[in-house]
Design a protein around this motif. Structure first.
Motif, PDB file in Angstrom:
ATOM      1  N   ASN A   1      -3.296   4.610 -15.798  1.00  0.00           N
ATOM      2  CA  ASN A   1      -4.653   4.067 -15.639  1.00  0.00           C
ATOM      3  C   ASN A   1      -5.257   3.722 -16.983  1.00  0.00           C
ATOM      4  O   ASN A   1      -5.128   4.453 -17.943  1.00  0.00           O
ATOM      5  CB  ASN A   1      -5.554   5.100 -14.960  1.00  0.00           C
ATOM      6  CG  ASN A   1      -5.484   4.971 -13.463  1.00  0.00           C
ATOM      7  OD1 ASN A   1      -4.500   4.463 -12.938  1.00  0.00           O
ATOM      8  ND2 ASN A   1      -6.512   5.430 -12.780  1.00  0.00           N
TER       9      ASN A   1
ATOM     10  N   LYS B   1      -4.887   3.362 -10.126  1.00  0.00           N
ATOM     11  CA  LYS B   1      -4.027   4.136  -9.231  1.00  0.00           C
ATOM     12  C   LYS B   1      -4.862   5.114  -8.415  1.00  0.00           C
ATOM     13  O   LYS B   1      -5.758   5.765  -8.938  1.00  0.00           O
ATOM     14  CB  LYS B   1      -2.979   4.899 -10.039  1.00  0.00           C
ATOM     15  CG  LYS B   1      -1.855   4.025 -10.564  1.00  0.00           C
ATOM     16  CD  LYS B   1      -0.763   4.869 -11.205  1.00  0.00           C
ATOM     17  CE  LYS B   1       0.396   3.995 -11.656  1.00  0.00           C
ATOM     18  NZ  LYS B   1       1.476   4.797 -12.284  1.00  0.00           N
ATOM     19  N   LYS B   2      -4.542   5.195  -7.136  1.00  0.00           N
ATOM     20  CA  LYS B   2      -5.223   6.126  -6.235  1.00  0.00           C
ATOM     21  C   LYS B   2      -4.156   6.848  -5.424  1.00  0.00           C
ATOM     22  O   LYS B   2      -3.769   6.390  -4.346  1.00  0.00           O
ATOM     23  CB  LYS B   2      -6.193   5.380  -5.324  1.00  0.00           C
ATOM     24  CG  LYS B   2      -7.308   4.663  -6.084  1.00  0.00           C
ATOM     25  CD  LYS B   2      -8.261   3.950  -5.148  1.00  0.00           C
ATOM     26  CE  LYS B   2      -9.386   3.296  -5.929  1.00  0.00           C
ATOM     27  NZ  LYS B   2     -10.341   2.571  -5.056  1.00  0.00           N
TER      28      LYS B   2
ATOM     29  N   THR C   1      -1.340   4.886  -3.603  1.00  0.00           N
ATOM     30  CA  THR C   1      -1.587   3.441  -3.649  1.00  0.00           C
ATOM     31  C   THR C   1      -2.194   3.044  -4.992  1.00  0.00           C
ATOM     32  O   THR C   1      -2.739   3.872  -5.722  1.00  0.00           O
ATOM     33  CB  THR C   1      -2.543   2.998  -2.522  1.00  0.00           C
ATOM     34  OG1 THR C   1      -3.807   3.646  -2.705  1.00  0.00           O
ATOM     35  CG2 THR C   1      -1.966   3.339  -1.159  1.00  0.00           C
ATOM     36  N   THR C   2      -2.100   1.769  -5.278  1.00  0.00           N
ATOM     37  CA  THR C   2      -2.652   1.221  -6.519  1.00  0.00           C
ATOM     38  C   THR C   2      -3.384  -0.079  -6.204  1.00  0.00           C
ATOM     39  O   THR C   2      -2.876  -0.920  -5.455  1.00  0.00           O
ATOM     40  CB  THR C   2      -1.533   0.940  -7.541  1.00  0.00           C
ATOM     41  OG1 THR C   2      -0.932   2.175  -7.918  1.00  0.00           O
ATOM     42  CG2 THR C   2      -2.088   0.260  -8.785  1.00  0.00           C
TER      43      THR C   2
ATOM     44  N   GLN D   1      -4.055  -4.361  -2.860  1.00  0.00           N
ATOM     45  CA  GLN D   1      -3.661  -2.954  -2.793  1.00  0.00           C
ATOM     46  C   GLN D   1      -2.194  -2.862  -2.411  1.00  0.00           C
ATOM     47  O   GLN D   1      -1.748  -3.493  -1.443  1.00  0.00           O
ATOM     48  CB  GLN D   1      -4.522  -2.207  -1.775  1.00  0.00           C
ATOM     49  CG  GLN D   1      -4.372  -0.689  -1.842  1.00  0.00           C
ATOM     50  CD  GLN D   1      -5.388   0.016  -0.967  1.00  0.00           C
ATOM     51  OE1 GLN D   1      -5.334  -0.106   0.257  1.00  0.00           O
ATOM     52  NE2 GLN D   1      -6.313   0.743  -1.573  1.00  0.00           N
TER      53      GLN D   1
ATOM     54  N   SER E   1       2.073   2.522  -4.800  1.00  0.00           N
ATOM     55  CA  SER E   1       2.371   2.735  -6.218  1.00  0.00           C
ATOM     56  C   SER E   1       3.857   2.590  -6.505  1.00  0.00           C
ATOM     57  O   SER E   1       4.259   2.159  -7.592  1.00  0.00           O
ATOM     58  CB  SER E   1       1.879   4.116  -6.658  1.00  0.00           C
ATOM     59  OG  SER E   1       0.471   4.196  -6.532  1.00  0.00           O
TER      60      SER E   1
ATOM     61  N   ILE F   1       5.011  -1.283  -7.249  1.00  0.00           N
ATOM     62  CA  ILE F   1       4.340  -2.090  -8.272  1.00  0.00           C
ATOM     63  C   ILE F   1       5.266  -3.156  -8.851  1.00  0.00           C
ATOM     64  O   ILE F   1       4.860  -4.293  -9.090  1.00  0.00           O
ATOM     65  CB  ILE F   1       3.790  -1.180  -9.396  1.00  0.00           C
ATOM     66  CG1 ILE F   1       2.564  -0.429  -8.895  1.00  0.00           C
ATOM     67  CG2 ILE F   1       3.414  -1.999 -10.627  1.00  0.00           C
ATOM     68  CD1 ILE F   1       1.988   0.540  -9.902  1.00  0.00           C
TER      69      ILE F   1
ATOM     70  N   GLY G   1      -7.669   9.619 -11.403  1.00  0.00           N
ATOM     71  CA  GLY G   1      -6.978   8.540 -10.711  1.00  0.00           C
ATOM     72  C   GLY G   1      -7.866   7.633  -9.895  1.00  0.00           C
ATOM     73  O   GLY G   1      -7.376   6.715  -9.238  1.00  0.00           O
TER      74      GLY G   1
END
Length: 687
Positions: free
Chosen positions: A38, A110-111, A114-115, A148, A151, A154, A395
């Motif tokens: 991040n 980034k979460k 998911t990103t 979205q 992750s 990517i 995050g």
């Protein structure tokens, strides 16, 4: 036709949509092999456009779609005023509508699993006079539509395809947006005037700045004749022919300026320093200038002169697309009275852990700008800062790159507002007391003229039953002896008339304050760059001490000395900005460089020995910085003749060892201005 109308439909002009999108010819930022954590962003060659965007729109179908949307939007809003050809007869009333990509970036948040990948794009639209290069309208819009992804995906082909598709969609959406907004935002007026008399080869017009006619305006007739206004009073103006094929008596101009802007001095942004290296991302210089210009606004005591850097390429492209040939009526613009340079220090930014599940982002922006007159003297210097401190769950926050854009924009808005409120001009009317050959003597008890300044000589006479002023010569101020100033005649305003200068002729100029004694002028030594010693990298010292002397000293300060790292010399930046943008090709750009003495800024900064005390993981340290700052003085023989300086210790607490340089920099930016102002006061009092 009314003399001044505001409705677009009544403005008898044409719009020619330029083919293609500008800005894509520059290099792009290539992707790193992997996304970082991040706060990361794609970094490569300093371009403001990522290669993913360039590749996405390097597609004939997408470009054709954008071009069709552009033309359709213009035609829906402006109907028959949108044309697909330009003739010799209509060229003086035709404005080129063009699109340019100012910025295309990508960054991610980034979460957990998911990103979100953010893909901001900024697109600008300009209306440019094809003959003069004058930009009568400029606006931009930004759109950031995130996608979205998982992750783990990517780097996948699916993600790359989604990025490509989103960039293409954003370009088309922005094209529609800026084209639609043009109709509501563009306020065009057309001013019509007529020739009421002729004084030698000068034309006297029946309208002045109160009716919307300003100096340097180019007016055209329906027959295609072209004239330039060289002086505008409240209710009349004086013009010289540029291209007169007939005997036109009625001329008009199109403008987006208000009447209040007509009698204001003009300023041109000639340089935006961003310190970008080949390994760093930075904001687009065009976007920085646009934000600053918007913040200055129409309420300032001066008017910014926008230019289209793509003018030369555009003019060439237009001549190839239409029957319009390059001719003697282009590249005729004169330099404005003032120049502006903007200095953007790279945003200081870091992200740190402050709890088990909490992070903090700290961002700090420093920006500077100066206004410089035609002699090279700094007449105004401003400095603005902005800070952001965000705390968020791990995050879940925006990337540092996204927040950098925000903190920089905030600082630039403050900077522009300082220019709007901080600069006030007054009109001075001085008399020529004598003339001998190419030299003239001017009475200037109020100290409004500085060495190297460019001025115009005006002759008073009668025409059309009224007293008028005729600008006859441009001159350069050479020296001052008390209240008497000597100037050298450079060249006649109108090459058809080389008129003698007589006692009683006048000098009109806009100035912000008395200039002081030019013999006491200061400048940074042209051959001695700022000396900086110490283990802590710090870009801010040069701009800070420069601003301190330019804004706080009682003595004149010139911008014609050495430049900062990556900065172009003033003369070179003026030439570069005006080259191929519609200004005269043969302008002799010369600025005054004070010879008697110059300054070399010096900074030594180090961490005091044994002053660092940290906890076990070095996330919380105390330290003391020892900072010695000042300037050495050299004479015209490059001999050191003195120095001004102060040494000070700065105690710092709560320093995270990992981000110590960023924290040190922020503390130095906070501490140095007061110290440097004391140095300037010390320097002034010692003379």
């Amino acid at each position: 036709m009314p003399m001044l109308v505001s409705a677009w439909a009544n403005a008898n002009i044409q719009i020619y949509p330029s083919k293609g999108i500008f800005g894509l010819e520059q290099g792009c930022r290539t992707d790193p092999s992997k996304y970082e954590a991040n706060g990361s962003s794609y970094k490569a060659n300093g371009s403001s456009i990522v290669c993913d965007f360039s590749q996405a729109v390097d597609n004939e179908v997408i470009r054709k779609q954008a071009e069709q949307l552009f033309v359709q939007g213009l035609k829906q809003n402006f109907g028959e005023q949108v044309v697909d050809t330009i003739s010799q007869k209509t060229k003086s009333r035709t404005y080129i509508a063009s699109l340019e990509v100012l910025r295309a970036s990508e960054y991610m948040v980034k979460k957990d699993s998911t990103t979100e990948i953010f893909l901001p794009v900024t697109l600008s639209i300009k209306l440019t006079n094809i003959l003069s290069g004058e930009v009568i309208y400029s606006d931009s819009a930004t759109l950031s539509q995130p996608i979205q992804v998982l992750s783990s995906d990517i780097e996948s082909a699916t993600t790359k395809a989604a990025i490509k598709q989103q960039f293409q969609s954003t370009l088309l959406t922005l094209t529609q947006q800026v084209t639609q907004e043009l109709k509501s935002k563009l306020k065009v007026s057309e001013t019509e005037t007529q020739v009421i008399d002729q004084w030698k080869s000068y034309l006297v017009l029946d309208k002045g700045f109160k009716q919307g006619i300003a100096a340097q305006d180019e007016l055209s007739s329906t027959e295609g004749d072209l004239i330039r206004v060289v002086h505008a009073d409240s209710d009349y103006a004086v013009a010289v022919p540029i291209l007169m094929q007939g005997n036109s008596k009625r001329f008009s101009k199109v403008s987006t300026n208000t009447r209040q802007a007509m009698n204001k001095p003009k300023a041109l942004v000639v340089d935006v320093l961003t310190y970008k290296s080949e390994s760093e991302q930075g904001e687009s210089e065009d976007l920085i200038e646009q934000i600053f210009s918007d913040a200055v606004g129409e309420q300032a005591s001066f008017t910014l002169t926008p230019v289209n850097r793509r003018y030369s390429a555009m003019a060439q492209s237009i001549s190839e697309q239409t029957a319009l040939a390059q001719s003697e009526d282009i590249n005729q613009r004169e330099l404005p009275e003032f120049f502006i340079r903007i200095n953007v220090i790279p945003v200081i930014a870091y992200q740190q852990q402050i709890g088990k599940m909490t992070q903090q982002q700290v961002l700090h922006s420093e920006v500077f700008a100066e206004m410089i007159d035609r002699s090279g003297r700094v007449i105004y210097s401003a400095h603005a800062t902005d800070d952001i401190k965000d705390v968020f769950s791990e995050g879940m926050g925006f990337s540092l790159e996204a927040r950098k854009e925000v903190v920089l924009k905030n600082a630039l808005l403050k900077l522009g507002q300082q220019f709007q409120k901080g600069i006030q001009f007054t009109r001075s009317d001085l008399k020529v007391s004598s003339s001998s050959g190419h030299n003239i003597t001017i009475d200037d008890a109020g100290e409004r003229l500085s060495t190297g300044m460019k001025v115009h000589v005006y002759h008073s006479d009668k025409a059309a039953g009224r007293n008028i002023l005729i600008p006859t010569w441009e001159a350069t101020v050479l020296e001052r002896q008390g209240a008497k100033v000597t100037a050298q005649l450079d060249f006649p305003v109108n090459s058809s008339d080389r008129l003698p200068v007589r006692s009683g002729d006048r000098i009109l100029l806009d100035s912000s304050a008395p200039v002081g004694d030019s013999k006491q002028s200061r400048v940074l030594c042209p051959s001695l760059p700022t000396e900086q010693v110490g283990e802590i990298p710090f870009d801010g010292f040069g701009p800070l001490i420069y601003h301190a002397f330019a804004s706080q000293s009682k003595r004149p300060f010139y911008a014609t000395g050495s430049s900062f790292k990556g900065q172009t010399l003033l003369k070179d930046s003026v030439v570069a900005k005006t080259e191929n943008t519609g200004f005269k090709k043969d302008m002799n750009v010369n600025f005054h460089i004070p010879k008697d003495e110059c300054l070399q800024p010096v900074l030594k900064i180090e961490v005091k020995q044994d002053s660092i005390k940290c906890n076990a993981d070095k996330s919380n340290c105390d330290a003391t910085l020892v900072m010695a700052s000042g300037a050495r003085i050299f004479n015209q023989k490059s001999e050191k003749i003195g120095a001004y300086g102060l040494q000070q210790e700065i105690t710092l607490k709560g320093i995270d060892h990992q981000h110590r340089n960023e924290m040190y920099n922020i503390q130095m930016f906070e501490a140095l201005p007061k110290i440097l102002n004391q140095i300037v006061q010390k320097a002034d009092s010692s003379q």
